[in-house]
Write a protein that holds these residues in place. Structure first.
Motif, mmCIF file in Angstrom:
data_model
loop_
_atom_site.group_PDB
_atom_site.id
_atom_site.type_symbol
_atom_site.label_atom_id
_atom_site.label_comp_id
_atom_site.label_asym_id
_atom_site.label_seq_id
_atom_site.Cartn_x
_atom_site.Cartn_y
_atom_site.Cartn_z
ATOM 1 N N GLU A 104 -37.056 5.707 -0.681
ATOM 2 C CA GLU A 104 -37.801 4.444 -0.759
ATOM 3 C C GLU A 104 -37.000 3.306 -0.115
ATOM 4 O OE1 GLU A 104 -38.577 3.786 -4.872
ATOM 5 O OE2 GLU A 104 -40.021 5.440 -5.054
ATOM 6 N N CYS A 105 -35.701 3.309 -0.341
ATOM 7 C CA CYS A 105 -34.844 2.292 0.279
ATOM 8 C C CYS A 105 -34.874 2.421 1.798
ATOM 9 C CB CYS A 105 -33.404 2.432 -0.219
ATOM 10 S SG CYS A 105 -33.174 2.006 -1.948
ATOM 11 N N GLU A 106 -34.837 3.643 2.281
ATOM 12 C CA GLU A 106 -34.885 3.878 3.727
ATOM 13 C C GLU A 106 -36.164 3.302 4.325
ATOM 14 O OE1 GLU A 106 -34.592 7.605 6.924
ATOM 15 O OE2 GLU A 106 -34.800 7.992 4.780
ATOM 16 N N GLN A 107 -37.275 3.519 3.648
ATOM 17 C CA GLN A 107 -38.541 2.976 4.152
ATOM 18 C C GLN A 107 -38.554 1.449 4.106
ATOM 19 O OE1 GLN A 107 -40.870 4.818 5.707
ATOM 20 N NE2 GLN A 107 -39.353 6.443 5.397
ATOM 21 N N ALA A 108 -37.976 0.872 3.066
ATOM 22 C CA ALA A 108 -37.913 -0.589 2.960
ATOM 23 C C ALA A 108 -37.083 -1.180 4.091
ATOM 24 C CB ALA A 108 -37.335 -0.995 1.607
ATOM 25 N N VAL A 109 -35.983 -0.533 4.419
ATOM 26 C CA VAL A 109 -35.132 -1.021 5.507
ATOM 27 C C VAL A 109 -35.859 -0.903 6.844
ATOM 28 C CG1 VAL A 109 -33.030 -0.545 6.826
ATOM 29 C CG2 VAL A 109 -32.961 -0.580 4.328
ATOM 30 N N LYS A 110 -36.518 0.214 7.069
ATOM 31 C CA LYS A 110 -37.251 0.394 8.323
ATOM 32 C C LYS A 110 -38.345 -0.662 8.468
ATOM 33 C CE LYS A 110 -36.455 5.338 9.011
ATOM 34 N NZ LYS A 110 -37.067 6.696 9.076
ATOM 35 N N ALA A 111 -39.026 -0.961 7.365
ATOM 36 C CA ALA A 111 -40.097 -1.966 7.411
ATOM 37 C C ALA A 111 -39.543 -3.351 7.706
ATOM 38 C CB ALA A 111 -40.854 -1.968 6.087
ATOM 39 N N SER A 112 -38.304 -3.613 7.284
ATOM 40 C CA SER A 112 -37.719 -4.946 7.480
ATOM 41 C C SER A 112 -37.264 -5.171 8.913
ATOM 42 C CB SER A 112 -36.528 -5.137 6.539
ATOM 43 O OG SER A 112 -35.394 -4.402 6.988
ATOM 44 N N GLY A 113 -36.946 -4.086 9.601
ATOM 45 C CA GLY A 113 -36.431 -4.218 10.965
ATOM 46 C C GLY A 113 -34.991 -4.701 11.024
ATOM 47 N N LYS A 114 -34.314 -4.748 9.890
ATOM 48 C CA LYS A 114 -32.943 -5.233 9.835
ATOM 49 C C LYS A 114 -31.950 -4.061 9.877
ATOM 50 C CE LYS A 114 -34.050 -9.545 9.588
ATOM 51 N NZ LYS A 114 -33.710 -10.481 10.679
ATOM 52 N N ALA A 115 -30.729 -4.363 10.291
ATOM 53 C CA ALA A 115 -29.682 -3.348 10.321
ATOM 54 C C ALA A 115 -29.234 -3.031 8.903
ATOM 55 C CB ALA A 115 -28.492 -3.846 11.145
ATOM 56 N N CYS A 116 -28.929 -1.756 8.672
ATOM 57 C CA CYS A 116 -28.393 -1.355 7.363
ATOM 58 C C CYS A 116 -27.315 -0.308 7.594
ATOM 59 C CB CYS A 116 -29.481 -0.803 6.453
ATOM 60 S SG CYS A 116 -28.852 -0.247 4.838
ATOM 61 N N LEU A 117 -26.080 -0.681 7.344
ATOM 62 C CA LEU A 117 -24.954 0.232 7.474
ATOM 63 C C LEU A 117 -24.565 0.737 6.091
ATOM 64 C CD1 LEU A 117 -21.838 -0.120 9.705
ATOM 65 C CD2 LEU A 117 -21.529 0.380 7.278
ATOM 66 N N ILE A 118 -24.441 2.057 5.939
ATOM 67 C CA ILE A 118 -23.986 2.651 4.684
ATOM 68 C C ILE A 118 -22.507 2.999 4.839
ATOM 69 C CG2 ILE A 118 -24.279 4.544 3.045
ATOM 70 C CD1 ILE A 118 -26.567 2.506 3.061
ATOM 71 N N GLY A 119 -21.720 2.709 3.814
ATOM 72 C CA GLY A 119 -20.272 2.742 3.930
ATOM 73 C C GLY A 119 -19.614 4.110 3.955
ATOM 74 N N PHE A 120 -19.834 4.857 5.021
ATOM 75 C CA PHE A 120 -19.089 6.087 5.257
ATOM 76 C C PHE A 120 -17.908 5.752 6.161
ATOM 77 C CE2 PHE A 120 -23.300 8.227 4.411
ATOM 78 C CZ PHE A 120 -22.918 8.778 3.200
ATOM 79 N N ILE A 305 -28.833 3.959 7.215
ATOM 80 C CA ILE A 305 -29.325 4.381 5.900
ATOM 81 C C ILE A 305 -29.898 5.790 5.971
ATOM 82 C CG2 ILE A 305 -31.651 3.379 6.189
ATOM 83 C CD1 ILE A 305 -31.383 2.592 3.141
ATOM 84 N N GLU A 306 -30.395 6.197 7.107
ATOM 85 C CA GLU A 306 -30.857 7.582 7.258
ATOM 86 C C GLU A 306 -29.707 8.552 7.040
ATOM 87 O OE1 GLU A 306 -33.019 10.590 10.471
ATOM 88 O OE2 GLU A 306 -32.514 8.537 11.061
ATOM 89 N N ASP A 307 -28.520 8.201 7.563
ATOM 90 C CA ASP A 307 -27.354 9.050 7.338
ATOM 91 C C ASP A 307 -27.013 9.115 5.849
ATOM 92 O OD1 ASP A 307 -26.706 9.703 10.096
ATOM 93 O OD2 ASP A 307 -26.170 7.595 10.315
ATOM 94 N N GLY A 308 -27.175 7.998 5.154
ATOM 95 C CA GLY A 308 -26.932 7.980 3.720
ATOM 96 C C GLY A 308 -27.884 8.891 2.968
ATOM 97 N N VAL A 309 -29.145 8.881 3.363
ATOM 98 C CA VAL A 309 -30.144 9.738 2.717
ATOM 99 C C VAL A 309 -29.877 11.207 3.017
ATOM 100 C CG1 VAL A 309 -32.599 10.337 2.646
ATOM 101 C CG2 VAL A 309 -31.903 7.932 2.648
ATOM 102 N N LYS A 310 -29.527 11.513 4.263
ATOM 103 C CA LYS A 310 -29.260 12.900 4.649
ATOM 104 C C LYS A 310 -28.056 13.462 3.882
ATOM 105 C CE LYS A 310 -32.381 13.553 7.945
ATOM 106 N NZ LYS A 310 -33.446 14.583 7.839
#
Length: 331
Positions: A104-120, A305-310
């Motif tokens: 759900e978070c991934e979809q929210a980020v995609k809808a926003s069009g904003k960058a989202c970096l997950i801390g790996f 965020i896709e990497d975070g979900v995967k």
């Protein structure tokens, strides 16, 4: 014009990211928020920032980005709120402990069009990233196998482990990200086994494990083995090797110094860095600078965020494999 970045979370990881943001000349700290007033005031005072509330951050149109370094159970809500507020996101791993919520978070980020970096942050370690660059240049030919060693010097308190989501989500999620990043393919099957060997209370009180072995097979047939432990008496053990058709590349541990002492009875070197704060100090700084460069249009986002979900999908699969003693097929 400086990027105005607010920080949520003034604990250990929030302090690291906030300090790195304050060092970057392209960033202006827009405030520090924490559920506890004292840590927020201490960190804000050290960095010359002001204490703000989470509500003030989302209501302030001048805030360009939000850095989320608060506890895991707050990540999903804060990612979604930041996305709705139209601000860029830097969030520590994991996205959430629940895979459906993470999606759900991934979809929210995609809808926003904003960058989202997950801390790996391991992707930004100079040694690991140099190895990856050489792989991409074809130095060892077609990739065939990956072996990962990841061992902590000691386990966290049992109280922490009870709410951590389990070792596969709390600890190995980094190693699952390394697996995807290095081999460049998704997993087809996962088999995981685990034991509690360092402290019986980890099993009896937290229903968790402290030592694991995971075997993964990619959709293209590449193989990976990940071995982790919550105990390494000699320091923080972080290394991996990649086998290819033309050779092998290895990434080893970092040590406080590279001095080698040679005597009549023994040749010795420093033990590995004691913990992740020391081992990945440069990686955290490079990671933050990369996020700022992405927002400035100078670089493309290297971990999303896709990497975070995967990675969470793999952690879920490994947990199921261990609990049910079976191979889990993902594709």
């Amino acid at each position: 014009m400086a990027i105005r970045m607010a920080v949520i979370g003034a604990g250990r990881i929030g302090q690291i990211h906030a300090a790195n943001a304050a060092r970057n000349p392209a960033v202006a700290l827009a405030g520090i928020a924490d559920a506890l007033p004292e840590p927020a005031e201490k960190l804000a005072g050290a960095l010359g920032a002001r204490v703000v509330t989470v509500e003030e951050i989302f209501a302030d149109p001048s805030v360009d980005a939000v850095l989320i370094g608060s506890s895991t159970d707050t990540h999903a809500d804060l990612i979604q709120r930041t996305a709705r507020a139209g601000k860029h996101i830097f969030c520590e791993k994991p996205v959430d402990l629940d895979l459906a919520r993470a999606r759900e978070c991934e979809q929210a980020v995609k809808a926003s069009g904003k960058a989202c970096l997950i801390g790996f942050q391991r992707r930004f370690d100079p040694t690991f990233s140099a190895l990856k660059a050489r792989l991409d240049q074809g130095e060892i030919g077609a990739l065939e196998a990956l072996s990962v060693i990841s061992r902590d010097p000691g386990a966290p308190p049992v109280d922490y482990l009870r709410r951590s989501g389990g070792i596969f989500k709390d600890m190995l999620i980094h190693d699952f990200d390394i697996f995807r990043w290095i081999l460049g393919e998704e997993a087809e099957t996962v088999y995981a086994t685990a034991s509690a060997l360092t402290d019986p209370a980890i099993a009896s009180e937290a229903n968790d494990a402290d030592t694991t072995a995971v075997t993964l097979r990619t959709v293209g047939g590449k193989l990976a083995q990940i071995h982790t432990s919550r105990r390494a008496a000699y320091g923080y053990d972080q290394r991996f090797e990649v086998l290819g058709s033309k050779g092998m590349l290895q990434a080893g541990n970092h040590r406080p110094t590279e001095v080698v002492a040679s005597g009549p009875d023994v040749v010795s070197v420093d033990k590995p860095e004691h913990f992740f704060l020391q081992r990945y100090e440069k990686a955290y700084r490079i990671e933050l600078d990369h996020f700022v460069a992405v927002l400035g249009g100078r670089e493309k986002l290297r971990v999303s965020i896709e990497d975070g979900v995967k990675a969470l999908e793999l952690a879920d699969a490994a947990t199921t494999s261990w609990r049910e003693n079976r191979i889990v097929r993902l594709r």
